[in-house]
Design a protein around this motif. Structure first.
Motif, PDB file in Angstrom:
ATOM      1  N   UNK A 299       0.827  -1.206   0.000  1.00  0.00           N
ATOM      2  CA  UNK A 299       0.000   0.000   0.000  1.00  0.00           C
ATOM      3  C   UNK A 299       0.863   1.259   0.000  1.00  0.00           C
ATOM      4  N   UNK A 300       1.929   1.251   0.784  1.00  0.00           N
ATOM      5  CA  UNK A 300       2.825   2.396   0.796  1.00  0.00           C
ATOM      6  C   UNK A 300       3.498   2.578  -0.553  1.00  0.00           C
ATOM      7  N   UNK A 301       3.907   1.497  -1.183  1.00  0.00           N
ATOM      8  CA  UNK A 301       4.515   1.593  -2.515  1.00  0.00           C
ATOM      9  C   UNK A 301       3.521   2.174  -3.524  1.00  0.00           C
ATOM     10  N   UNK A 302       2.248   1.760  -3.417  1.00  0.00           N
ATOM     11  CA  UNK A 302       1.237   2.297  -4.330  1.00  0.00           C
ATOM     12  C   UNK A 302       1.066   3.802  -4.121  1.00  0.00           C
ATOM     13  N   UNK A 305       4.072   5.542  -5.555  1.00  0.00           N
ATOM     14  CA  UNK A 305       3.989   5.518  -7.010  1.00  0.00           C
ATOM     15  C   UNK A 305       3.006   6.537  -7.549  1.00  0.00           C
ATOM     16  N   UNK A 306       1.874   6.669  -6.861  1.00  0.00           N
ATOM     17  CA  UNK A 306       0.869   7.648  -7.310  1.00  0.00           C
ATOM     18  C   UNK A 306       1.414   9.067  -7.202  1.00  0.00           C
ATOM     19  N   UNK A 307       2.127   9.351  -6.115  1.00  0.00           N
ATOM     20  CA  UNK A 307       2.688  10.688  -5.941  1.00  0.00           C
ATOM     21  C   UNK A 307       3.739  10.975  -7.012  1.00  0.00           C
ATOM     22  N   UNK A 312       5.663  13.610 -11.988  1.00  0.00           N
ATOM     23  CA  UNK A 312       6.486  13.509 -13.194  1.00  0.00           C
ATOM     24  C   UNK A 312       5.711  13.129 -14.454  1.00  0.00           C
ATOM     25  N   UNK A 313       4.385  13.094 -14.401  1.00  0.00           N
ATOM     26  CA  UNK A 313       3.611  12.743 -15.600  1.00  0.00           C
ATOM     27  C   UNK A 313       3.961  13.692 -16.740  1.00  0.00           C
ATOM     28  N   UNK A 314       4.049  13.155 -17.970  1.00  0.00           N
ATOM     29  CA  UNK A 314       4.507  13.939 -19.113  1.00  0.00           C
ATOM     30  C   UNK A 314       3.577  15.085 -19.459  1.00  0.00           C
ATOM     31  N   UNK A 337       3.243  14.900   1.141  1.00  0.00           N
ATOM     32  CA  UNK A 337       3.161  14.402   2.512  1.00  0.00           C
ATOM     33  C   UNK A 337       3.724  13.001   2.702  1.00  0.00           C
ATOM     34  N   UNK A 338       3.402  12.075   1.792  1.00  0.00           N
ATOM     35  CA  UNK A 338       3.860  10.696   1.968  1.00  0.00           C
ATOM     36  C   UNK A 338       5.372  10.617   1.910  1.00  0.00           C
ATOM     37  N   UNK A 339       5.977  11.225   0.870  1.00  0.00           N
ATOM     38  CA  UNK A 339       7.425  11.154   0.717  1.00  0.00           C
ATOM     39  C   UNK A 339       8.132  11.917   1.828  1.00  0.00           C
ATOM     40  N   UNK A 340       7.568  13.046   2.262  1.00  0.00           N
ATOM     41  CA  UNK A 340       8.203  13.813   3.326  1.00  0.00           C
ATOM     42  C   UNK A 340       8.259  13.031   4.613  1.00  0.00           C
TER      43      UNK A 340
END
Length: 357
Positions: A299-302, A305-307, A312-314, A337-340
């Motif tokens: 779940x954390x990886x998802x 990934x979403x963030x 970085x979406x083109x 927030x998640x990455x921080x």
């Protein structure tokens, strides 16, 4: 320290056979008055040293007597100089090694000198940053440990301003090239990473040493608690063959390798201190690592990934920004927030083997 000078004076006497006070003073870089007192102290301690006045006089060992300070074998001498030689970057260590070499029997001196040149310690990492602790603080803490003196310790924790506390220095430990101070505090035994020490001020008060304190035992207990915390979560995953070596380099002993899977990938188990931290450490490997369980890590990886996709979406317009300032206003790399929160936990858990006071 005077004890060191007395030993050095005795070795100098042994090498020369007869010395004068000015020669001793020049060799040890002390005043003639201090050199004379040291020679007199050797004689008073029972060592067969005597003085002879007049032309050609000086201080000598009675009957050319010699002292065996170590009783080391040739193999032990080689081991000693192999260890100390690469560390002889300071003038004090170089002087010490020269004196030790002079104290050796002539047949053993050449091997000892060769051993000191057999290795080099490079104190910088590949970014040319010095990774060893400040030499001034290291020296001050070593003195405090040996002399048993309490200190006021300046210390900066991760993301915190430097503060001061009074601690009882009990020992220094080097683990995988990183130095730590083990000290008593009002909260019990704590460790302090030397690279984060900002100041050391002796108080003159004696340390309070716990009964039956043993440094090796205390370190095993402190580091064991930290290592247990690093294994709070275990993920089972499948890894692409060309990524297994990289995973090992990144996480080391926290990776346990299983057998090959039918699709050619490898099953592994990876330990971490928390689900979000482990996910953050694995996310950079992308689809080359697939976590199978537990659900919390997936779940954390998802979420991560979403963030990242959102950042970085083109088709997302990017405002001009300084690429080195992630999360700055107008930056294309926003501190989400998640990455921080994940980054804060990752840095706090990978910095020291135990809590600092």
């Amino acid at each position: 320290m005077r004890a060191d000078r007395l030993v050095a004076t005795l070795l100098f006497l042994q090498e020369r056979g007869r010395v004068t006070v000015p020669e001793v003073a020049a060799e040890l870089e002390v005043s003639e008055r201090t050199a004379r007192r040291d020679l007199e102290a050797l004689a008073a301690s029972g060592i067969p040293v005597y003085s002879q006045r007049g032309r050609g006089g000086g201080w000598s060992l009675v009957g050319g007597a010699r002292t065996n300070l170590t009783g080391l074998t040739a193999e032990e001498i080689r081991a000693l100089f192999l260890v100390t030689g690469p560390l002889s970057a300071t003038p004090e260590l170089r002087t010490t090694l020269r004196k030790l070499v002079r104290a050796l029997p002539p047949p053993l001196r050449e091997q000892a000198q060769a051993a000191t040149r057999a290795g080099v310690v490079d104190a910088t990492d590949w970014s040319r940053k010095t990774v060893t602790a400040d030499a001034v603080h290291r020296s001050a803490l070593q003195d405090a440990v040996i002399d048993g003196i309490r200190v006021r310790l300046g210390y900066a924790g991760i993301g915190k301003p430097a503060g001061e506390r009074t601690v009882d220095p009990l020992g220094l430990v080097t683990k995988a090239g990183v130095d730590y101070l083990v000290a008593g505090t009002d909260k019990g035994l704590r460790t302090f990473r030397l690279s984060r020490v900002t100041s050391v001020e002796p108080t003159g008060e004696p340390v309070v040493r716990p009964p039956d304190f043993d440094l090796a035992t205390a370190w095993r207990e402190l580091s064991g608690a930290f290592q247990d915390g690093m294994q709070a979560v275990t993920a089972r995953a499948r890894v692409h063959p060309d990524t297994l070596a990289l995973l090992h380099r990144l996480l080391g002993g926290r990776v346990r390798v299983g057998g090959p899977l039918p699709d050619g990938w490898t099953e592994v188990w990876v330990d971490g201190p928390a689900a979000n931290v482990l996910a953050g450490q694995l996310a950079g490997l992308g689809s080359r690592v697939e976590v199978l369980e537990p659900p919390e890590v997936r779940q954390w990886l998802a979420r991560i990934g979403a963030e990242l996709t959102g950042t970085y979406a083109e088709d997302r317009p990017h405002a001009p920004c300084d690429p080195l300032v992630a999360g700055a206003p107008g930056s294309a790399v926003q501190a989400t927030p998640v990455l921080s929160s994940t980054w804060k936990v990752m840095t706090s858990t990978s910095s020291a083997p135990a809590r600092s006071g």
